[in-house]
Design a protein around this motif. Structure first.
Motif, PDB file in Angstrom:
ATOM      1  N   TRP A 174       0.831  -1.212   0.000  1.00 15.92           N
ATOM      2  CA  TRP A 174       0.000   0.000   0.000  1.00 15.92           C
ATOM      3  C   TRP A 174       0.861   1.256   0.000  1.00 15.92           C
ATOM      4  O   TRP A 174       0.565   2.223  -0.706  1.00 15.92           O
ATOM      5  CB  TRP A 174      -0.927   0.010   1.215  1.00 15.92           C
ATOM      6  CG  TRP A 174      -1.965  -1.054   1.220  1.00 15.92           C
ATOM      7  CD1 TRP A 174      -2.007  -2.161   2.010  1.00 15.92           C
ATOM      8  CD2 TRP A 174      -3.123  -1.132   0.374  1.00 15.92           C
ATOM      9  NE1 TRP A 174      -3.111  -2.927   1.724  1.00 15.92           N
ATOM     10  CE2 TRP A 174      -3.819  -2.310   0.732  1.00 15.92           C
ATOM     11  CE3 TRP A 174      -3.641  -0.320  -0.622  1.00 15.92           C
ATOM     12  CZ2 TRP A 174      -5.004  -2.686   0.108  1.00 15.92           C
ATOM     13  CZ3 TRP A 174      -4.826  -0.694  -1.259  1.00 15.92           C
ATOM     14  CH2 TRP A 174      -5.495  -1.864  -0.891  1.00 15.92           C
ATOM     15  N   ALA A 175       1.945   1.254   0.760  1.00 15.75           N
ATOM     16  CA  ALA A 175       2.734   2.473   0.931  1.00 15.75           C
ATOM     17  C   ALA A 175       3.508   2.854  -0.324  1.00 15.75           C
ATOM     18  O   ALA A 175       3.807   4.038  -0.527  1.00 15.75           O
ATOM     19  CB  ALA A 175       3.709   2.317   2.099  1.00 15.75           C
ATOM     20  N   THR A 176       3.809   1.888  -1.175  1.00 10.17           N
ATOM     21  CA  THR A 176       4.653   2.186  -2.332  1.00 10.17           C
ATOM     22  C   THR A 176       3.917   2.045  -3.669  1.00 10.17           C
ATOM     23  O   THR A 176       4.170   2.821  -4.589  1.00 10.17           O
ATOM     24  CB  THR A 176       5.892   1.277  -2.345  1.00 10.17           C
ATOM     25  OG1 THR A 176       5.475  -0.090  -2.124  1.00 10.17           O
ATOM     26  CG2 THR A 176       6.878   1.693  -1.256  1.00 10.17           C
ATOM     27  N   GLU A 177       3.005   1.080  -3.770  1.00 10.76           N
ATOM     28  CA  GLU A 177       2.258   0.928  -5.018  1.00 10.76           C
ATOM     29  C   GLU A 177       0.884   1.568  -4.937  1.00 10.76           C
ATOM     30  O   GLU A 177       0.314   1.965  -5.957  1.00 10.76           O
ATOM     31  CB  GLU A 177       2.132  -0.549  -5.399  1.00 10.76           C
ATOM     32  CG  GLU A 177       1.572  -0.739  -6.796  1.00 10.76           C
ATOM     33  CD  GLU A 177       1.697  -2.164  -7.305  1.00 10.76           C
ATOM     34  OE1 GLU A 177       1.605  -2.358  -8.533  1.00 10.76           O
ATOM     35  OE2 GLU A 177       1.897  -3.088  -6.488  1.00 10.76           O
ATOM     36  N   GLY A 178       0.345   1.645  -3.723  1.00  9.45           N
ATOM     37  CA  GLY A 178      -0.948   2.308  -3.550  1.00  9.45           C
ATOM     38  C   GLY A 178      -2.140   1.394  -3.687  1.00  9.45           C
ATOM     39  O   GLY A 178      -3.264   1.777  -3.345  1.00  9.45           O
ATOM     40  N   GLY A 179      -1.947   0.177  -4.173  1.00 11.14           N
ATOM     41  CA  GLY A 179      -3.050  -0.750  -4.347  1.00 11.14           C
ATOM     42  C   GLY A 179      -2.601  -1.949  -5.157  1.00 11.14           C
ATOM     43  O   GLY A 179      -1.441  -2.051  -5.565  1.00 11.14           O
ATOM     44  N   GLY A 180      -3.529  -2.861  -5.411  1.00 12.43           N
ATOM     45  CA  GLY A 180      -3.244  -4.062  -6.184  1.00 12.43           C
ATOM     46  C   GLY A 180      -3.633  -3.892  -7.639  1.00 12.43           C
ATOM     47  O   GLY A 180      -3.465  -2.813  -8.211  1.00 12.43           O
ATOM     48  N   PRO A 181      -4.170  -4.944  -8.283  1.00 12.64           N
ATOM     49  CA  PRO A 181      -4.481  -4.862  -9.711  1.00 12.64           C
ATOM     50  C   PRO A 181      -5.519  -3.805 -10.073  1.00 12.64           C
ATOM     51  O   PRO A 181      -5.535  -3.334 -11.209  1.00 12.64           O
ATOM     52  CB  PRO A 181      -4.964  -6.271 -10.069  1.00 12.64           C
ATOM     53  CG  PRO A 181      -5.256  -6.935  -8.768  1.00 12.64           C
ATOM     54  CD  PRO A 181      -4.364  -6.304  -7.764  1.00 12.64           C
ATOM     55  N   ALA A 182      -6.368  -3.416  -9.130  1.00 10.27           N
ATOM     56  CA  ALA A 182      -7.305  -2.327  -9.439  1.00 10.27           C
ATOM     57  C   ALA A 182      -6.557  -1.031  -9.710  1.00 10.27           C
ATOM     58  O   ALA A 182      -6.966  -0.219 -10.541  1.00 10.27           O
ATOM     59  CB  ALA A 182      -8.298  -2.136  -8.293  1.00 10.27           C
ATOM     60  N   MET A 183      -5.437  -0.811  -9.002  1.00  9.93           N
ATOM     61  CA  MET A 183      -4.644   0.399  -9.189  1.00  9.93           C
ATOM     62  C   MET A 183      -3.609   0.243 -10.293  1.00  9.93           C
ATOM     63  O   MET A 183      -3.459   1.117 -11.155  1.00  9.93           O
ATOM     64  CB  MET A 183      -3.916   0.757  -7.886  1.00  9.93           C
ATOM     65  CG  MET A 183      -4.734   1.588  -6.924  1.00  9.93           C
ATOM     66  SD  MET A 183      -4.886   3.305  -7.438  1.00  9.93           S
ATOM     67  CE  MET A 183      -3.419   3.996  -6.664  1.00  9.93           C
ATOM     68  N   GLY A 184      -2.902  -0.866 -10.318  1.00  2.59           N
ATOM     69  CA  GLY A 184      -1.739  -0.981 -11.182  1.00  2.59           C
ATOM     70  C   GLY A 184      -1.992  -1.610 -12.527  1.00  2.59           C
ATOM     71  O   GLY A 184      -1.154  -1.496 -13.424  1.00  2.59           O
ATOM     72  N   HIS A 185      -3.128  -2.272 -12.709  1.00  4.84           N
ATOM     73  CA  HIS A 185      -3.380  -2.995 -13.949  1.00  4.84           C
ATOM     74  C   HIS A 185      -4.741  -2.623 -14.550  1.00  4.84           C
ATOM     75  O   HIS A 185      -4.805  -2.105 -15.663  1.00  4.84           O
ATOM     76  CB  HIS A 185      -3.318  -4.504 -13.685  1.00  4.84           C
ATOM     77  CG  HIS A 185      -2.030  -4.951 -13.068  1.00  4.84           C
ATOM     78  ND1 HIS A 185      -1.803  -4.887 -11.703  1.00  4.84           N
ATOM     79  CD2 HIS A 185      -0.897  -5.449 -13.602  1.00  4.84           C
ATOM     80  CE1 HIS A 185      -0.579  -5.333 -11.444  1.00  4.84           C
ATOM     81  NE2 HIS A 185      -0.009  -5.674 -12.581  1.00  4.84           N
ATOM     82  N   GLY A 186      -5.806  -2.863 -13.812  1.00  6.65           N
ATOM     83  CA  GLY A 186      -7.146  -2.607 -14.341  1.00  6.65           C
ATOM     84  C   GLY A 186      -7.502  -1.146 -14.511  1.00  6.65           C
ATOM     85  O   GLY A 186      -8.483  -0.815 -15.172  1.00  6.65           O
ATOM     86  N   ILE A 187      -6.694  -0.256 -13.955  1.00  9.34           N
ATOM     87  CA  ILE A 187      -7.005   1.170 -14.036  1.00  9.34           C
ATOM     88  C   ILE A 187      -7.113   1.633 -15.484  1.00  9.34           C
ATOM     89  O   ILE A 187      -7.896   2.543 -15.803  1.00  9.34           O
ATOM     90  CB  ILE A 187      -5.964   1.990 -13.247  1.00  9.34           C
ATOM     91  CG1 ILE A 187      -6.459   3.424 -13.014  1.00  9.34           C
ATOM     92  CG2 ILE A 187      -4.598   1.957 -13.925  1.00  9.34           C
ATOM     93  CD1 ILE A 187      -5.620   4.194 -12.007  1.00  9.34           C
TER      94      ILE A 187
END
Length: 357
Positions: A174-187
């Motif tokens: 959470w502290a470095t990527e901000g989220g999982g696939p909803a944030m980093g892929h599916g966005i």
């Protein structure tokens, strides 16, 4: 189109995604001049520059900005660095083209955009999946009402990432990527869906969701599902996964007079869009006049035009914030077990400060 003086552009972060930015800049070589790259890994910066005409490597963004005075800076670093680096570039007078996700929270987004000035410099975010002629053509058809009202939609980003992918220290936290696939892929696909329907004047109104951590040893989720209601009453399902060996990116929108389906993986051209017209539908020109695929190069073109005009580029401001607010609502809905409405997450809400609440 050549504009005369070429924009001086620079890149910060010479990792894998920076190659797409370099390719985009080289595709617009008449309009831009890639002059520098900054990366804490000197060898990586040197290697990046070797594939350019004359870009100079730096280990420090501040030094690059002072010495090169670029017009535009590409931010290609992990999300946890976006706010600091973007504000530093804006303060120098440079416009910013920043990779997704924009940052780790709505609070960071509002802080970041508060550093903009009227007439520029502005920051725009790389949502390249909404670029290309086929997406623009479909959005135009919706806006003209030629397909009727959108009624039901499905948005799917089901990809596969192995354990080695999450061995990179900043991923899955959470502290470095901000989220999982909803944030980093599916966005990307979610932004495209929201962008397409906004062309008909429709915005998402509420979301219900679930998230899970089924395979990977990470802090964030590795799969999420959501049910979405739009202001018009249209309904949608959203699935984001990094657990799916059969990888696909897909959007399907059932309108009154047609079903339109886009199936691809990391980019699309006109042939990836399939139109099925209802029996009562009249003739519809389903193919765009030109077949320009989605890409970083296609997404860069309106940023350059906006710079020349001194106007806010697309994928910035409220336009760039739309999908980030949606992601925050998805995480809040999953954590609280209740529907979250558009506009309810603001200062004082724990999900305004971070996607984990």
């Amino acid at each position: 189109m050549a504009w005369g003086k070429r924009l001086r552009v620079a890149v910060v972060g010479a990792g894998a995604i920076a190659d797409s930015h370099r390719t985009a800049f080289q595709a617009h070589g008449d309009d831009v001049d890639l002059v520098a790259v900054a990366d804490v890994d000197e060898a990586r910066a040197v290697a990046f520059c070797s594939a350019t005409e004359h870009a100079k490597p730096y280990r420090d963004l501040g030094t690059l900005l002072a010495e090169q005075e670029p017009d535009l800076v590409s931010i290609c670093t992990p999300p946890g660095l976006h706010v600091e680096q973007t504000k530093l570039a804006l303060a120098s007078g440079a416009w910013v083209w920043c990779e997704k996700p924009p940052c780790r929270s709505l609070a960071e987004y509002d802080d970041l955009t508060s550093a903009e000035r009227d007439g520029g410099p502005y920051v725009s975010f790389v949502y390249q999946q909404r670029s290309g002629s086929a997406a623009a053509h479909f959005r135009e058809l919706l806006g003209k009402g030629e397909l009727g009202r959108p009624l039901v939609a499905h948005c799917q980003t089901t990809w596969y990432r192995d354990h080695a992918y999450y061995a990179v220290p900043w991923r899955g936290r959470w502290a470095t990527e901000g989220g999982g696939p909803a944030m980093g892929h599916g966005i990307h696909q979610m932004d495209l869906l929201l962008h397409l329907l906004a062309g008909d004047g429709d915005e998402w109104a509420e979301v219900q969701a679930m998230t899970a951590r089924l395979v990977h040893d990470v802090e964030t989720e590795d799969v999420s599902t959501a049910l979405v209601r739009f202001g018009s009453g249209a309904l949608a399902t959203v699935v984001n996964s990094v657990l799916s060996p059969d990888e696909v990116s897909r959007i399907r929108i059932d309108c009154e007079r047609a079903t339109v389906e886009l199936t691809h993986l990391y980019g699309h051209v006109a042939e990836n869009w399939r139109y099925t017209l209802a029996p009562q539908a009249g003739p519809v020109e389903t193919a765009p006049e030109d077949d320009v695929g989605s890409s970083h190069a296609a997404a860069l073109a309106p940023v350059i035009e906006a710079f020349r005009a001194g106007q806010r580029p697309p994928c910035g401001g409220a336009d760039g914030r739309r999908v980030l607010e949606f992601v925050a609502a998805l995480y809040k809905a999953a954590a609280t077990g209740r529907a979250v409405r558009r506009g309810e997450i603001g200062p004082g809400d724990p999900f305004y400060a971070g996607m984990a609440g």
